[in-house]
Design a protein around this motif. Structure first.
Motif, PDB file in Angstrom:
ATOM      1  N   ASN A 165       3.884  23.357   9.210  1.00 53.71           N
ATOM      2  CA  ASN A 165       4.345  22.015   9.219  1.00 53.71           C
ATOM      3  C   ASN A 165       2.942  21.035   8.810  1.00 53.71           C
ATOM      4  N   ILE A 166       3.515  19.800   8.034  1.00 51.32           N
ATOM      5  CA  ILE A 166       2.433  18.820   7.629  1.00 51.32           C
ATOM      6  C   ILE A 166       3.048  17.788   8.732  1.00 51.32           C
ATOM      7  N   THR A 167       1.726  17.500   9.559  1.00 48.85           N
ATOM      8  CA  THR A 167       2.101  16.285  10.381  1.00 48.85           C
ATOM      9  C   THR A 167       1.477  14.890   9.509  1.00 48.85           C
ATOM     10  N   THR A 191       9.895  20.821   5.479  1.00 52.04           N
ATOM     11  CA  THR A 191      10.690  21.424   4.431  1.00 52.04           C
ATOM     12  C   THR A 191       9.714  21.743   3.487  1.00 52.04           C
ATOM     13  N   ALA A 192       9.785  23.129   2.699  1.00 50.43           N
ATOM     14  CA  ALA A 192       8.744  23.800   1.906  1.00 50.43           C
ATOM     15  C   ALA A 192       9.242  22.894   0.597  1.00 50.43           C
ATOM     16  N   ARG A 193       7.900  22.663  -0.207  1.00 54.27           N
ATOM     17  CA  ARG A 193       7.833  22.004  -1.157  1.00 54.27           C
ATOM     18  C   ARG A 193       8.472  20.182  -1.207  1.00 54.27           C
ATOM     19  N   ALA A 194       8.409  19.886  -0.211  1.00 55.21           N
ATOM     20  CA  ALA A 194       8.605  18.266   0.157  1.00 55.21           C
ATOM     21  C   ALA A 194       7.566  17.746  -0.516  1.00 55.21           C
ATOM     22  N   SER A 195       7.967  16.408  -1.277  1.00 53.31           N
ATOM     23  CA  SER A 195       7.091  15.525  -1.958  1.00 53.31           C
ATOM     24  C   SER A 195       7.661  14.162  -1.707  1.00 53.31           C
ATOM     25  N   PHE A 196       6.964  13.403  -1.206  1.00 51.73           N
ATOM     26  CA  PHE A 196       7.513  12.186  -1.173  1.00 51.73           C
ATOM     27  C   PHE A 196       6.249  11.004  -0.999  1.00 51.73           C
ATOM     28  N   GLY A 197       6.700   9.845  -1.063  1.00 45.41           N
ATOM     29  CA  GLY A 197       5.759   8.573  -0.760  1.00 45.41           C
ATOM     30  C   GLY A 197       6.116   7.682   0.256  1.00 45.41           C
ATOM     31  N   LEU A 198       5.088   7.183   0.897  1.00 46.62           N
ATOM     32  CA  LEU A 198       5.478   6.148   1.900  1.00 46.62           C
ATOM     33  C   LEU A 198       4.703   4.735   1.364  1.00 46.62           C
ATOM     34  N   VAL A 199       5.243   3.663   1.616  1.00 46.39           N
ATOM     35  CA  VAL A 199       4.861   2.536   1.118  1.00 46.39           C
ATOM     36  C   VAL A 199       4.726   1.527   2.581  1.00 46.39           C
ATOM     37  N   ASP A 208       0.924  -1.258   0.077  1.00 50.17           N
ATOM     38  CA  ASP A 208      -0.072  -0.112  -0.142  1.00 50.17           C
ATOM     39  C   ASP A 208       0.991   1.286  -0.041  1.00 50.17           C
ATOM     40  N   PHE A 209       0.400   2.336  -0.692  1.00 50.67           N
ATOM     41  CA  PHE A 209       1.114   3.467  -0.792  1.00 50.67           C
ATOM     42  C   PHE A 209       0.300   4.697  -0.661  1.00 50.67           C
ATOM     43  N   VAL A 210       1.033   6.034   0.025  1.00 49.34           N
ATOM     44  CA  VAL A 210       0.299   7.249  -0.255  1.00 49.34           C
ATOM     45  C   VAL A 210       1.520   8.050  -0.434  1.00 49.34           C
ATOM     46  N   ARG A 211       1.225   9.162  -1.382  1.00 47.85           N
ATOM     47  CA  ARG A 211       1.906  10.114  -1.491  1.00 47.85           C
ATOM     48  C   ARG A 211       1.575  11.494  -1.191  1.00 47.85           C
ATOM     49  N   ILE A 212       2.494  12.284  -0.531  1.00 48.11           N
ATOM     50  CA  ILE A 212       2.111  13.504  -0.211  1.00 48.11           C
ATOM     51  C   ILE A 212       3.119  14.641  -0.636  1.00 48.11           C
ATOM     52  N   MET A 213       2.438  15.981  -0.776  1.00 50.24           N
ATOM     53  CA  MET A 213       3.273  16.992  -1.496  1.00 50.24           C
ATOM     54  C   MET A 213       2.862  18.402  -0.921  1.00 50.24           C
ATOM     55  N   ASP A 214       3.803  18.940  -0.529  1.00 49.37           N
ATOM     56  CA  ASP A 214       3.403  20.515   0.092  1.00 49.37           C
ATOM     57  C   ASP A 214       3.489  21.436  -1.267  1.00 49.37           C
ATOM     58  N   LEU A 274       9.430   3.442  13.656  1.00 44.71           N
ATOM     59  CA  LEU A 274       9.444   4.305  14.926  1.00 44.71           C
ATOM     60  C   LEU A 274       7.839   4.510  15.108  1.00 44.71           C
ATOM     61  N   ALA A 275       7.606   4.455  16.542  1.00 42.92           N
ATOM     62  CA  ALA A 275       6.256   4.582  16.743  1.00 42.92           C
ATOM     63  C   ALA A 275       6.085   6.240  17.064  1.00 42.92           C
ATOM     64  N   ALA A 276       6.013   7.020  16.149  1.00 39.74           N
ATOM     65  CA  ALA A 276       5.957   8.389  16.242  1.00 39.74           C
ATOM     66  C   ALA A 276       5.368   8.807  14.677  1.00 39.74           C
ATOM     67  N   ASP A 277       4.882  10.022  14.795  1.00 41.19           N
ATOM     68  CA  ASP A 277       4.031  10.539  13.400  1.00 41.19           C
ATOM     69  C   ASP A 277       5.222  11.318  12.988  1.00 41.19           C
ATOM     70  N   LEU A 278       5.277  11.584  11.682  1.00 45.89           N
ATOM     71  CA  LEU A 278       6.388  12.201  10.956  1.00 45.89           C
ATOM     72  C   LEU A 278       5.906  13.599  10.761  1.00 45.89           C
ATOM     73  N   ILE A 279       7.002  14.526  11.022  1.00 45.59           N
ATOM     74  CA  ILE A 279       6.729  16.128  10.794  1.00 45.59           C
ATOM     75  C   ILE A 279       7.433  16.352   9.787  1.00 45.59           C
ATOM     76  N   ILE A 280       6.790  17.203   8.792  1.00 46.12           N
ATOM     77  CA  ILE A 280       7.232  17.762   7.750  1.00 46.12           C
ATOM     78  C   ILE A 280       7.523  19.192   7.408  1.00 46.12           C
TER      79      ILE A 280
END
Length: 105
Positions: free
Chosen positions: A54-56, A75-83, A39-45, A67-73
């Motif tokens: 910030n994007i949490t 960085t301006a214009r960050a773009s990434f995917g999570l699988v 499964d994947f999700v892509r997120i873009m600022d 890690l058992a922690a939320d991810l804090i973004i």
């Protein structure tokens, strides 16, 4: 699922492309509550304001990068995917963009 622009808190579904409008406030994008291998999700600022607002990325009970922690973004214009890998590792960052030499950035 397709790409969509979000201006407030949102819970993603597998396959989503989430463009986040952080121009006026910080926003939380929560990952799917049930993850299956691949499964994947892509997120873009989308507005380039994540350094200020910030994007949490909420983990919805799963790990992110092992890690058992939320991810804090923040960085301006960050773009990434999570699988999603498995319960032990959870959601893992993936890179999908390449520079003109074919190397991952």
């Amino acid at each position: 699922a397709a790409w969509a622009l979000k201006t407030g808190a949102y819970t993603a579904v597998a396959g989503d492309g989430v463009m986040v409008d952080t121009s006026s406030s910080a926003i939380t994008i929560t990952l799917p509550a049930s993850g299956a291998l691949g499964d994947f999700v892509r997120i873009m600022d989308a507005t380039g304001d994540a350094a200020t607002n910030n994007i949490t990325v909420g983990r919805a009970g799963h790990k992110i990068q092992g890690l058992a922690a939320d991810l804090i973004i923040s960085t301006a214009r960050a773009s990434f995917g999570l699988v999603y890998a498995n319960a032990a590792q959870g959601w893992l960052l993936m890179r999908t963009n390449k520079n003109k030499y074919g190397d991952n950035k």
